[in-house]
Design a protein around this motif. Structure first.
Motif, mmCIF file in Angstrom:
data_model
loop_
_atom_site.group_PDB
_atom_site.id
_atom_site.type_symbol
_atom_site.label_atom_id
_atom_site.label_comp_id
_atom_site.label_asym_id
_atom_site.label_seq_id
_atom_site.Cartn_x
_atom_site.Cartn_y
_atom_site.Cartn_z
ATOM 1 N N ALA A 41 0.803 -1.073 -0.041
ATOM 2 C CA ALA A 41 -0.042 -0.065 -0.029
ATOM 3 C C ALA A 41 0.727 1.028 0.004
ATOM 4 N N GLY A 42 0.343 2.287 -0.903
ATOM 5 C CA GLY A 42 1.205 3.346 -1.087
ATOM 6 C C GLY A 42 2.333 3.311 -2.200
ATOM 7 N N SER A 45 3.558 1.921 -6.004
ATOM 8 C CA SER A 45 3.261 2.247 -7.585
ATOM 9 C C SER A 45 3.479 1.208 -8.347
ATOM 10 N N ARG A 88 -4.787 9.802 -8.566
ATOM 11 C CA ARG A 88 -3.576 8.580 -8.380
ATOM 12 C C ARG A 88 -3.364 7.897 -9.410
ATOM 13 N N ASN A 111 -0.569 5.185 -8.628
ATOM 14 C CA ASN A 111 0.416 5.584 -7.632
ATOM 15 C C ASN A 111 -0.534 5.553 -6.431
ATOM 16 N N SER A 112 0.139 5.758 -5.177
ATOM 17 C CA SER A 112 -0.486 5.737 -4.097
ATOM 18 C C SER A 112 -1.556 4.570 -3.672
ATOM 19 N N LYS A 127 -3.893 1.243 -3.084
ATOM 20 C CA LYS A 127 -4.642 0.871 -1.914
ATOM 21 C C LYS A 127 -4.907 -0.505 -1.938
#
Length: 127
Positions: free
Chosen positions: A14-15, A17, A70, A87-88, A90
């Motif tokens: 998580a977080g 890319s 994102r 990106n980012s 989850k």
């Protein structure tokens, strides 16, 4: 006929890319609408992003609200490739991601409007 092959999926925390690629063969698609969809286990296939050709902006994009800000969709016409930069990430982004192409230049969030589909690439986001 257009054939699409996705790549770039994998496991990420998580977080983090990932960048997905979808390479086309058989035809060029510089003016096709290109889209990304995803399907989580037990869920329906849902819209993620599309990019369509437009005479004013050349390419116009749209994103699902859950990924806006994102994810970024882009294409390289010379390589007949469409990308999805994620990106980012989850855990709820975990799904099989599919690229799709539509002859129509009218963008659509409906999977039924797309003419060609790849086989999908798995994206798993761990918490």
């Amino acid at each position: 006929q257009v054939q699409l092959v996705e790549s770039g999926g994998g496991l990420v925390q998580a977080g983090g890319s990932l960048r997905l690629s979808c390479a086309a063969s058989g035809s060029t698609f510089s003016r096709y609408t290109l889209g990304w969809f995803r399907q989580a286990p037990g869920k329906e296939r849902v819209f993620v992003a599309y990019q369509r050709w437009n005479t004013y902006a050349y390419y116009v994009v749209d994103y699902a609200g859950s990924v806006k800000g994102r994810f970024t969709i882009s294409r390289d016409n010379a390589l007949n490739t469409v990308y999805l930069q994620m990106n980012s990430l989850k855990p709820e982004d975990t799904a099989v991601y599919y690229c799709a192409a539509a002859v129509s230049q009218a963008g659509s969030v409906s999977a039924s409007m797309y003419d060609y589909w790849g086989q999908g690439t798995q994206v798993t986001v761990s918490s």
